[in-house]
Design an enzyme around this catalytic site. Structure first.
Site, PDB file in Angstrom:
ATOM      1  NE  ARG A  95      39.782   8.198  49.135  1.00 47.74           N
ATOM      2  CZ  ARG A  95      38.616   7.770  49.638  1.00 47.74           C
ATOM      3  NH1 ARG A  95      38.027   6.694  49.146  1.00 47.74           N
ATOM      4  NH2 ARG A  95      38.041   8.432  50.625  1.00 47.74           N
ATOM      5  CG  ASN A  97      34.245   5.926  48.812  1.00 48.47           C
ATOM      6  OD1 ASN A  97      35.034   6.182  49.710  1.00 48.47           O
ATOM      7  ND2 ASN A  97      32.930   6.072  48.937  1.00 48.47           N
ATOM      8  CG  ASN A 143      29.415   5.911  49.711  1.00 48.85           C
ATOM      9  OD1 ASN A 143      30.336   5.252  50.172  1.00 48.85           O
ATOM     10  ND2 ASN A 143      29.324   7.209  49.903  1.00 48.85           N
ATOM     11  CG  ASP A 191      28.431   6.213  53.434  1.00 49.84           C
ATOM     12  OD1 ASP A 191      28.968   5.430  52.638  1.00 49.84           O
ATOM     13  OD2 ASP A 191      29.092   7.009  54.124  1.00 49.84           O
TER      14      ASP A 191
END
Length: 281
Positions: A95, A97, A143, A191
């Site tokens: 999916r 992100n 990310n 991240d």
């Protein structure tokens, strides 16, 4: 530097902050709730996407915004909706992100494996007419993606690698991927990230309770500590772009975790960011 908690723990999984005057300031997502959140003088406004997930959002050059759900691209012609599905992507066992807009106004939408451990994600480039092409493949958890001043370098995080990677940018293409910074696991997992106008790179550390700032040569400039374990993303904003907004997450934490996870924090690290590039579509 001590960040200020400016919202309290409103979200389960706050992510993807972005500053734009087009919608009045700072906007971010509550991923698991499928919501877009905007902080204004009278409080936080929520706009729900009828989707399994809210991944990220960016302004459009024509007005309104573009947002990503789990597999859908949504467009709105105004700052606060309504939204419509403009494209759907077959991502297999993945999916969306996180993502950004490149200096040419094209979307770069990254995806992650649904199981969080398989290299089935990718980064898709989406042009103004919504045609698309893969630009990075075999990604586990895509990310942060951000471009340096001058648009000749780009930084990228696949969190599973524990690294920030660096690309050269030539004629709009990402080339020559290599390690910029490898972050020891005891310091957290990289991240979301952003790049300041001086070329420094600022990355959220999931599980590390911090944001790190790195100089363009990869040396550590600053460590901003937060009172929560899961720091998810950061971006510069404010009228002078000198405020670093930081999202945090309570995803997977026990109900009685007793922290401010899910809050939006703000701090001034002494550098300024760059204006967000709007999507050309």
């Amino acid at each position: 530097m001590t960040p200020e908690n400016i919202t309290g723990p409103l979200c389960v999984h706050a992510e993807g902050p972005v500053w734009s005057p087009a919608w009045g300031g700072i906007r971010w997502v509550d991923g698991d709730a499928g919501d877009l959140l905007t902080l204004r003088d009278d409080g936080v406004h929520r706009l729900h996407l009828d989707d399994e997930y809210a991944a990220f959002v960016r302004p459009r050059a024509s007005g309104g915004f573009v947002a990503f759900g789990g597999r859908h691209l949504y467009l709105s012609d105004t700052a606060d909706g309504p939204v419509r599905i403009a494209a759907t992507f077959d991502l297999g066992e993945a999916r969306f992100n996180d993502g950004t807009v490149d200096p040419r106004g094209r979307l770069l939408a990254g995806s992650m494996a649904l199981d969080g451990s398989s290299a089935v994600g990718r980064v898709i480039r989406i042009d103004a007419d919504l045609t698309s092409a893969d630009v990075i493949s075999r990604v586990t958890v895509s990310n942060g993606i951000a471009f340096a001043p001058g648009s000749t370098r780009a930084y990228y995080v696949d969190s599973d690698t524990g690294r920030i990677d660096l690309f050269d940018v030539a004629e709009g293409e990402l080339r020559g991927r290599r390690t910029f910074v490898a972050i020891p696991s005891e310091q957290g997992t990289p991240d979301g990230l952003t790049v300041a106008a001086d070329g420094s790179v600022w990355v959220a550390l999931w599980g590390g309770s911090a944001v790190h700032g790195y100089a363009a040569d990869g040396s550590l400039l600053a460590r901003i500590e937060l009172p929560v374990p899961q720091v998810s993303a950061c971006t510069f904003g404010g009228d002078d772009l000198r405020t670093l907004f930081i999202t945090t997450s309570a995803q997977g934490l026990p109900v009685d975790h007793g922290t401010a996870a899910g809050s939006l924090f703000a701090v001034e690290p002494g550098v300024r960011g760059m204006p967000v590039v709007p999507f050309a579509g």
